[in-house]
Design a protein around this motif. Sequence first.
Motif, PDB file in Angstrom:
ATOM      1  N   SER A  57       0.844  -1.175  -0.132  1.00  0.00           N
ATOM      2  CA  SER A  57      -0.222  -0.046  -0.125  1.00  0.00           C
ATOM      3  C   SER A  57       0.890   1.271   0.032  1.00  0.00           C
ATOM      4  O   SER A  57       0.813   2.188  -0.690  1.00  0.00           O
ATOM      5  CB  SER A  57      -0.960  -0.122   1.359  1.00  0.00           C
ATOM      6  OG  SER A  57      -1.622   1.401   1.343  1.00  0.00           O
ATOM      7  N   SER A  60       2.065   2.150  -3.482  1.00  0.00           N
ATOM      8  CA  SER A  60       1.121   2.189  -4.376  1.00  0.00           C
ATOM      9  C   SER A  60       0.522   3.716  -4.174  1.00  0.00           C
ATOM     10  O   SER A  60      -0.454   3.892  -5.106  1.00  0.00           O
ATOM     11  CB  SER A  60       0.087   0.991  -4.399  1.00  0.00           C
ATOM     12  OG  SER A  60      -0.668   1.297  -3.196  1.00  0.00           O
ATOM     13  N   HIS A  61       1.145   4.477  -3.734  1.00  0.00           N
ATOM     14  CA  HIS A  61       0.391   5.994  -3.571  1.00  0.00           C
ATOM     15  C   HIS A  61       1.646   6.940  -3.528  1.00  0.00           C
ATOM     16  O   HIS A  61       1.892   7.725  -2.833  1.00  0.00           O
ATOM     17  CB  HIS A  61      -0.423   6.142  -1.943  1.00  0.00           C
ATOM     18  CG  HIS A  61      -1.530   5.212  -1.966  1.00  0.00           C
ATOM     19  ND1 HIS A  61      -1.248   3.821  -1.169  1.00  0.00           N
ATOM     20  CD2 HIS A  61      -2.496   5.293  -2.294  1.00  0.00           C
ATOM     21  CE1 HIS A  61      -2.557   3.573  -1.198  1.00  0.00           C
ATOM     22  NE2 HIS A  61      -3.292   4.066  -2.006  1.00  0.00           N
ATOM     23  N   GLU A  64       0.619  10.826  -2.555  1.00  0.00           N
ATOM     24  CA  GLU A  64      -0.387  10.940  -1.373  1.00  0.00           C
ATOM     25  C   GLU A  64       0.552  11.494  -0.458  1.00  0.00           C
ATOM     26  O   GLU A  64       1.885  11.173  -0.595  1.00  0.00           O
ATOM     27  CB  GLU A  64      -1.193   9.900  -1.018  1.00  0.00           C
ATOM     28  CG  GLU A  64      -2.101   9.610  -1.869  1.00  0.00           C
ATOM     29  CD  GLU A  64      -3.104   8.353  -1.490  1.00  0.00           C
ATOM     30  OE1 GLU A  64      -2.893   8.130  -0.197  1.00  0.00           O
ATOM     31  OE2 GLU A  64      -3.687   7.841  -2.293  1.00  0.00           O
ATOM     32  N   HIS A  69       0.630   7.137   6.994  1.00  0.00           N
ATOM     33  CA  HIS A  69       0.408   5.941   6.570  1.00  0.00           C
ATOM     34  C   HIS A  69       0.948   4.931   7.713  1.00  0.00           C
ATOM     35  O   HIS A  69       2.196   5.239   8.134  1.00  0.00           O
ATOM     36  CB  HIS A  69       1.062   5.623   5.360  1.00  0.00           C
ATOM     37  CG  HIS A  69       1.077   4.334   4.532  1.00  0.00           C
ATOM     38  ND1 HIS A  69       1.714   3.227   5.159  1.00  0.00           N
ATOM     39  CD2 HIS A  69      -0.003   3.922   3.711  1.00  0.00           C
ATOM     40  CE1 HIS A  69       1.159   2.416   4.347  1.00  0.00           C
ATOM     41  NE2 HIS A  69       0.353   2.756   3.419  1.00  0.00           N
TER      42      HIS A  69
END
Length: 157
Positions: A57, A60-61, A64, A69
Amino acid sequence: MLENIINLVRENAGEAIVNNPAVPNEHNEAVTEEAGSSIMEGLRNMISGGQSQEVLSLFSHPSEDLSSHPAVQNIAGGFVQNLVSKFNINPSAASGIASSLIPTVLQQLVHKTNDTADNSFNLEHLLGNLTGGQGIQGLLGSLGQGGGVMDKLKGLF
């Protein structure tokens, strides 16, 4: 790979480490290296501890803000502990160092691994380092998923 991450830390260490009175000058390089090691070790521990989904995750950002996170928080927490135990830095100062440095470095790492024009960091190579040479296959294996690697990764990146 670790040296590349330490270089990323060096690029961002100015206010957080080098110009920080809480970090004695003679420890600047060691604290910088500790930040890089904490990032690699934190990601490796998350994968081996069954938190591979959080690692995927994270990567994959790329656009952002990653400061909240779970993977970033996990790594920052480990770095704080290392600063306090290895360098006797005040916990509050250590937390400030980690919160200003770790999200920034991880944001750049994520961006670089997702940028096809930037070959300084390769996601497959990074994952290979984190999974003992197994790369994406090893990461997916830790998620309990087999074959069809590209099918599993579709939509993640």
